[in-house]
Design an enzyme around this catalytic site. Structure first.
Site, PDB file in Angstrom:
ATOM      1  CB  ALA A 166       3.902  -5.121   3.437  1.00  0.00           C
ATOM      2  CE  LYS A 167      -0.794  -2.281  -2.526  1.00  0.00           C
ATOM      3  NZ  LYS A 167      -2.084  -2.057  -1.891  1.00  0.00           N
ATOM      4  N   GLY A 168       3.878  -4.972  -2.605  1.00  0.00           N
ATOM      5  CA  GLY A 168       4.897  -5.504  -3.502  1.00  0.00           C
ATOM      6  C   GLY A 168       4.289  -5.973  -4.799  1.00  0.00           C
TER       7      GLY A 168
ATOM      8  CB  VAL B 215       8.161  -1.910   0.185  1.00  0.00           C
ATOM      9  CG1 VAL B 215       8.465  -0.855   1.246  1.00  0.00           C
ATOM     10  CG2 VAL B 215       9.003  -1.651  -1.056  1.00  0.00           C
TER      11      VAL B 215
END
Ligand code: NAD
Length: 429
Positions: A114-116, A69
């Protein structure tokens, strides 16, 4: 290479899923955030879900689901960790990605959020399977990551070894002439591959610097104070080790194996060695075992939650016997928990300020890799101290000028910076 796979930790706490958006709305109302910018920041810029096959050691194929994301990049490249966890899903990464946007904005870094990660339990796989899963995920991500576009980093259950695999895979996917100019595609790399000295302890160190600042502002001596820690992994154990020279007493520690106590003070250095050898605090000979409720009720000056989200709740907040909660973990306090802490006049240093040391030193690593430089520990620590202290000062000053709590103030600082950049740039077209 060939390090043991990162161990997955049991996650009993759950995220309070609607908390971040309400925190955002509360701060946006207070500061009168421009409604258009509120709409932009209220959702992620992009959300990707990948289903990809990986061949296991015995030859059969498993399908994995990975996420990335990208919340916002108006301040700079997307930045945020990769988490490998069985409870990871799009909703979680949405929250964590937005938190990264606020965190980098508060710390005045030229990064977005962001992160994922992958929905999986790394403990179920061999090292070679984990390597193939990681590499296949990077292949699926393709050019949605990049050294000046989106820069992953370690998060729960990912470590420098995983970052090394990511960098190596990414570099094989770019043209040869660009490879050596692209090593800053990840941070949290092993030192030999361009990692930054001091990155391992950076988040704990940032936590300790914010505590120093808080105590200094109130004329409190850390020497005579005491604290408790939940979680004795990277962040919790480094915070305790770095508080040790101040002769601050560590009265109790809890992790996934149990809780221990010593009224005279636990030795964080000996406890870190014990945890490394035994996998948790349970059985540590320098303390006595206590139960969860006794741990939470331990009378101390401050509490450092450094484990899971959603730990300080309507049920547990009334048990705490401290003056200050320093949120080293992401999202450790639910709304109801926060309301009770406020009613009880227990102060909170919010996560998006307290645990920003990690992303600050990630930024320093990114700069060094970009410029082919290697700074010494003194330089890294000096820059970390200045950055997180400046962030602390901004949040404290915003809390005073808006007459609000520190979490709302931290959001106000972040949203003000983002709003001013949007206003200068305008909205395309
Ligand atoms: P870690 O995996 O090294 O340690 C996690 C700790 O939590 C372990 O001691 C584990 O035993 C404990 N734990 C797990 N389940 C528990 C339970 N049910 N009860 C009590 N303790 C439990 O993780 P970390 O890197 O230290 O991260 C801790 C927190 O800090 C996470 O919320 C993470 O998102 C946040 N954080 C970490 C960094 C970083 O640089 N590592 C940066 C920012 C925020």
């Amino acid at each position: 290479m060939g390090a043991a796979p990162p161990k997955v930790r049991p996650e009993s706490g759950s995220f309070r899923r609607d908390a971040p958006s309400v925190q955002f709305e509360r701060a946006a109302d207070l500061m009168g955030l421009d409604p258009d910018i509120r709409r932009i920041l209220g959702s992620a810029a992009s959300e990707s879900i990948f289903h990809f096959p990986v061949k296991m050691d015995d030859g059969h194929v498993e399908i994995f689901t990975g996420y990335r994301v990208q919340h916002n990049n108006v301040l700079g490249p997307y930045k945020g960790g990769l988490r490998f966890h069985p409870q990871a899903d799009l909703h979680l990464f949405r929250e964590l990605a937005a938190w990264m946007t606020w965190k980098t904005a508060i710390a005045d870094l030229p990064f977005g959020g962001a992160k994922g990660g992958i929905c999986m339990d790394p403990a179920d796989y061999s090292v070679s399977e984990l390597e193939r899963i990681t590499r296949r995920f990077v292949y699926a991500l393709g050019d949605s990551i990049g050294p000046d576009h989106d820069i992953p980093a370690p998060d729960m259950n990912t470590n420098p070894q995983v970052m090394a695999w990511i960098m190596d895979t990414y570099l094989t996917m770019v043209p040869p002439q660009q490879r050596l100019r692209s090593t800053h595609v990840v941070t949290g790399k092993p030192i030999g591959l361009g990692g930054c000295v001091g990155r391992d302890k950076a988040t704990g160190q940032g936590v300790v610097i914010t505590i120093e600042n808080w105590a200094r502002d109130r004329g409190i001596s850390l020497k005579d104070s005491s604290y408790i820690v939940q979680g004795f992994g990277n962040v919790g154990s480094w915070a305790a080790r770095l508080l040790h020279p101040y002769e601050t007493r560590l009265l109790a520690v809890e992790d996934h194996t149990g809780a221990i106590h010593d009224a005279a003070g636990l030795d964080p250095l000996a406890l870190s060695r014990w945890v490394e050898d035994h996998g948790g605090v349970a059985g540590f000979p320098g303390g006595v075992a206590i139960d969860h409720e006794t741990f939470l009720g331990t009378q101390a000056d401050f509490f450092i939650p450094a484990a899971l989200g959603g730990q300080i709740t309507e049920k547990t907040a009334p048990m705490l016997n401290v003056q200050l909660v320093v949120e080293a973990a992401n999202g450790p306090t639910t709304f109801e928990g926060e309301r009770i802490l406020m009613q009880r006049e227990i102060s909170i240093i919010p996560d998006i300020l307290a645990n920003a040391g990690g992303v600050i030193v990630s930024y320093l690593e990114w700069l060094q890799s970009k410029r082919s430089e290697a700074w010494d520990l003194e330089e890294v620590e000096g820059k970390l101290r200045r950055k997180i202290t400046a962030a602390y000062d901004r949040v404290r000053d915003a809390a005073q000028s808006y007459g609000t709590d520190w979490r709302t103030a931290a959001y106000v600082v972040a949203l003000s910076r983002l709003e001013s950049v949007y206003k200068e740039r305008g909205i395309f077209p």
